[in-house]
Design an enzyme around this catalytic site. Structure first.
Site, PDB file in Angstrom:
ATOM      1  CE  LYS A  85      -5.196 -16.341  15.854  1.00 37.38           C
ATOM      2  NZ  LYS A  85      -4.239 -15.899  16.868  1.00 37.38           N
ATOM      3  N   GLY A 144       7.312  -6.510  20.988  1.00 37.46           N
ATOM      4  CA  GLY A 144       6.764  -6.882  19.679  1.00 37.46           C
ATOM      5  C   GLY A 144       5.691  -7.958  19.740  1.00 37.46           C
ATOM      6  N   GLY A 160       4.250 -14.347  14.414  1.00 35.96           N
ATOM      7  CA  GLY A 160       5.660 -14.042  14.095  1.00 35.96           C
ATOM      8  C   GLY A 160       5.932 -14.390  12.643  1.00 35.96           C
ATOM      9  N   GLY A 183      -1.137 -19.773  13.857  1.00 30.13           N
ATOM     10  CA  GLY A 183       0.166 -19.644  13.198  1.00 30.13           C
ATOM     11  C   GLY A 183       0.784 -20.953  12.773  1.00 30.13           C
ATOM     12  CE  LYS A 210      -4.536   0.928   1.514  1.00 24.62           C
ATOM     13  NZ  LYS A 210      -5.617   0.672   2.435  1.00 24.62           N
ATOM     14  CB  ILE A 237      -0.322 -24.920  16.026  1.00 27.76           C
ATOM     15  CG1 ILE A 237       0.486 -24.319  17.180  1.00 27.76           C
ATOM     16  CG2 ILE A 237      -0.931 -26.257  16.440  1.00 27.76           C
ATOM     17  CD1 ILE A 237      -0.312 -24.084  18.462  1.00 27.76           C
TER      18      ILE A 237
HETATM   19  N1  LIG Z   1       1.699 -11.122  12.235  1.00 29.81           N
HETATM   20  C1  LIG Z   1       1.520 -12.418  12.446  1.00 29.81           C
HETATM   21  O1  LIG Z   1       2.299 -13.070  13.145  1.00 29.81           O
HETATM   22  C2  LIG Z   1       0.359 -13.116  11.805  1.00 29.81           C
HETATM   23  C3  LIG Z   1       0.143 -14.473  12.080  1.00 29.81           C
HETATM   24  C4  LIG Z   1      -0.924 -15.138  11.460  1.00 29.81           C
HETATM   25  C5  LIG Z   1      -1.769 -14.418  10.640  1.00 29.81           C
HETATM   26  N2  LIG Z   1      -1.574 -13.097  10.417  1.00 29.81           N
HETATM   27  C6  LIG Z   1      -2.492 -12.362   9.553  1.00 29.81           C
HETATM   28  O2  LIG Z   1      -1.781 -11.908   8.410  1.00 29.81           O
HETATM   29  C7  LIG Z   1      -2.328 -10.674   7.963  1.00 29.81           C
HETATM   30  C8  LIG Z   1      -1.220  -9.646   7.934  1.00 29.81           C
HETATM   31  O3  LIG Z   1      -0.695  -9.485   9.233  1.00 29.81           O
HETATM   32  P1  LIG Z   1       0.722  -8.758   9.450  1.00 29.81           P
HETATM   33  O4  LIG Z   1       1.015  -8.861  10.901  1.00 29.81           O
HETATM   34  O5  LIG Z   1       1.681  -9.258   8.450  1.00 29.81           O
HETATM   35  O6  LIG Z   1       0.294  -7.253   9.106  1.00 29.81           O
HETATM   36  P2  LIG Z   1       1.260  -6.012   8.841  1.00 29.81           P
HETATM   37  O7  LIG Z   1       2.617  -6.299   9.366  1.00 29.81           O
HETATM   38  O8  LIG Z   1       0.532  -4.818   9.311  1.00 29.81           O
HETATM   39  O9  LIG Z   1       1.361  -5.983   7.249  1.00 29.81           O
HETATM   40  C9  LIG Z   1       0.261  -5.763   6.436  1.00 29.81           C
HETATM   41  C10 LIG Z   1       0.724  -5.628   5.005  1.00 29.81           C
HETATM   42  O10 LIG Z   1      -0.421  -5.522   4.175  1.00 29.81           O
HETATM   43  C11 LIG Z   1      -0.215  -4.428   3.281  1.00 29.81           C
HETATM   44  N3  LIG Z   1      -1.534  -3.897   2.898  1.00 29.81           N
HETATM   45  C12 LIG Z   1      -2.511  -3.406   3.687  1.00 29.81           C
HETATM   46  N4  LIG Z   1      -3.604  -3.108   2.944  1.00 29.81           N
HETATM   47  C13 LIG Z   1      -3.302  -3.441   1.668  1.00 29.81           C
HETATM   48  C14 LIG Z   1      -3.996  -3.377   0.427  1.00 29.81           C
HETATM   49  N5  LIG Z   1      -5.250  -2.925   0.375  1.00 29.81           N
HETATM   50  N6  LIG Z   1      -3.381  -3.821  -0.678  1.00 29.81           N
HETATM   51  C15 LIG Z   1      -2.109  -4.277  -0.626  1.00 29.81           C
HETATM   52  N7  LIG Z   1      -1.391  -4.364   0.513  1.00 29.81           N
HETATM   53  C16 LIG Z   1      -1.982  -3.945   1.638  1.00 29.81           C
HETATM   54  C17 LIG Z   1       0.626  -3.446   4.026  1.00 29.81           C
HETATM   55  O11 LIG Z   1       1.235  -2.586   3.103  1.00 29.81           O
HETATM   56  P3  LIG Z   1       2.352  -1.513   3.511  1.00 29.81           P
HETATM   57  O12 LIG Z   1       3.583  -2.333   3.797  1.00 29.81           O
HETATM   58  O13 LIG Z   1       2.503  -0.685   2.309  1.00 29.81           O
HETATM   59  O14 LIG Z   1       1.845  -0.799   4.715  1.00 29.81           O
HETATM   60  C18 LIG Z   1       1.590  -4.404   4.744  1.00 29.81           C
HETATM   61  O15 LIG Z   1       2.650  -4.745   3.897  1.00 29.81           O
HETATM   62  C19 LIG Z   1      -3.456 -10.323   8.934  1.00 29.81           C
HETATM   63  O16 LIG Z   1      -4.672 -10.722   8.387  1.00 29.81           O
HETATM   64  C20 LIG Z   1      -3.118 -11.139  10.174  1.00 29.81           C
HETATM   65  O17 LIG Z   1      -4.271 -11.483  10.939  1.00 29.81           O
HETATM   66  C21 LIG Z   1      -0.524 -12.432  10.978  1.00 29.81           C
END
Ligand SMILES: NC(=O)c1ccc[n+]([C@@H]2O[C@H](COP(=O)([O-])OP(=O)(O)OC[C@H]3O[C@@H](n4cnc5c(N)ncnc54)[C@H](OP(=O)(O)O)[C@@H]3O)[C@@H](O)[C@H]2O)c1
Length: 401
Positions: free
Chosen positions: A203, A185, A301, A132, A45, A134
């Site tokens: 979940k 974090g 993570g 995640g 984005k 698991i």
């Molecule tokens: N973090 C974890 O450990 C984890 C674990 C399991 C599942 N998840 C899931 O994975 C997803 C992402 O989590 P995250 O922690 O990785 O989030 P994050 O670190 O906030 O990253 C989100 C990414 O999505 C991009 N983005 C947001 N809106 C967008 C759009 N409309 N079009 C294209 N790109 C877009 C952002 O772009 P920019 O870089 O340009 O801001 C960023 O790169 C969530 O649904 C979360 O529930 C996360």
């Protein structure tokens, strides 16, 4: 719809999102044993952020992935529901398979996603979205696809578990433990979804679909988190040689009914969940014939999430799709809120508890700031009192049976 698709010799990936989850995949993929898989384009984005990949791969235009006929897999790792659903829907309709990490989107649009898979014949996988690293979605779907389950619970949210662990071990108050989680974090700047139990609920909805076949909408499932936990609540737990954990629960009831909720609970030392500490997740499955099964691991993570995304890509390459066995068998099951729970509740001194429908209430302790009662309440009454509970900063803890 057949239970598998032909194997896919070459996966050309269009990745949406390059945050924790997306970067996790990009980092683990080259080290993996997966052959003939390439990330072709990455849509993000913010045009000004530095990126850990070749800039030529980056786009800000979703159509550069969705309209590209050479991309046959979309991996969706963005936040939120509507934009993500639009991406997934468009990708499936354009003949692409989809892997997503987005539990909130899947939980909110589950029925439509099932219909879309049937309509397009394309595959949607989401192992990383539930706990995640698991490997639980496919385990429930495949290994326990035939065996009836007598219960499913666990610790599905690492942030709240980290906070509770720190509060109990180091005698911290909630705000200090939350600040520590944020500094390390393990918590977002806005931690609401984690500490209020929404994330665990999404979940739970995913895992319930694969273990009982019921597709629940998030609004139909009661959740209450740990935002209002008091030091006195943990002291009380300690006196009973217990701890407090935030537990998502799926409990089957007679006549295809299910009780589904997320609530803090007292957990005894003998319980496998007692030992799930810090940011770890655990899933406890009570299977009818094989007995209790327990899975523990990292729920979030970059690399743990990347590992689960990788596993989905490997499964996809072999032509795997979820057969939704329990959904086909038990699709008619329904939620029941009549379950009567034994609960402990703590209130600030000013709370008018006459407005709280607790049955057989007994006082547990009282001091100048707060007091606690024990009693019984139905899920339905908890749901109806939800706003009052939040406004009055009530902590509710279920007495685990
Ligand atoms: N973090 C974890 O450990 C984890 C674990 C399991 C599942 N998840 C899931 O994975 C997803 C992402 O989590 P995250 O922690 O990785 O989030 P994050 O670190 O906030 O990253 C989100 C990414 O999505 C991009 N983005 C947001 N809106 C967008 C759009 N409309 N079009 C294209 N790109 C877009 C952002 O772009 P920019 O870089 O340009 O801001 C960023 O790169 C969530 O649904 C979360 O529930 C996360």
């Amino acid at each position: 719809m057949p239970d598998s698709t032909p194997s896919i010799p070459q996966l050309n990936i269009g990745l949406f999102g390059l945050g924790t989850a997306g970067t996790g995949l990009v980092e683990v993929l080259p080290q993996s044993g997966l052959q003939n898989v390439a990330v072709k384009r990455i849509c993000v984005k913010n045009p000004t952020k530095p990126r850990p990949v070749n800039r030529e791969k980056i786009t800000f235009e979703p159509s550069e992935i969705l309209d590209d006929p050479h991309i046959n897999v979309v991996v969706e790792t963005i936040n939120g529901v509507d934009e993500a659903f639009h991406i997934v829907q468009t990708a499936l309709r354009r003949g692409k398979h989809v892997v997503t990490a987005n539990k909130k989107m899947v939980a909110h649009r589950f029925s439509e996603l099932l219909d879309l898979q049937a309509e397009t014949g394309k595959t949607l996988l989401y192992e990383s979205a539930a706990c995640g690293a698991i490997p639980i979605v496919r385990t429930l779907e495949e290994h326990f696809g035939a065996e009836p389950l007598d219960g499913l619970s666990g610790i599905f949210n690492g942030t709240s578990n980290y906070i509770l662990t720190r509060m109990l071990r180091e005698n911290l108050d909630f705000d200090t433990a939350l600040a520590q989680a944020q500094a390390n974090g393990f918590a977002e700047l806005d931690p609401s979804s984690d500490i209020d139990g929404d994330d665990a609920k999404y979940k739970l909805i995913l895992l319930t679909a694969h273990s009982y076949g019921h597709i629940a909408h998030p609004e139909a499932v009661f959740n209450l988190g740990i935002r209002h936990i008091r030091s006195e609540d943990l002291n009380y737990a300690r006196e009973q040689q217990k701890t407090i954990k935030l537990l998502p629960i799926c409990r089957p009831l007679p006549e295809h009914r299910l009780a589904l909720y997320v609530l803090p609970a007292f957990v005894e030392q003998q319980d496998v969940l007692y030992g799930v500490q810090e940011e770890f997740n655990g899933v406890k499955v009570q299977a009818r014939y094989s007995g209790q099964q327990f899975f523990k691991g990292r729920g979030a993570g970059g690399h743990p999430t990347g590992s689960a995304l990788l596993a989905d890509l490997a499964a996809l390459q072999q032509g795997y799709r979820y057969p939704y066995r329990k959904h086909r068998l038990n699709g008619l099951s329904r939620l029941d809120e009549s379950l009567l729970l034994d609960v402990y509740c703590s209130f600030p001194t000013h709370a008018d508890v006459a407005r709280f429908p607790l049955r057989q209430a007994e006082k547990v302790w009282q001091n100048s700031r707060a007091f606690a009662l024990k009693g019984q309440i139905t899920l339905q009454d908890l749901q109806s009192a939800q706003v009052w509970i939040r406004e009055n900063e009530v902590m509710v803890v279920s007495e685990a049976k």
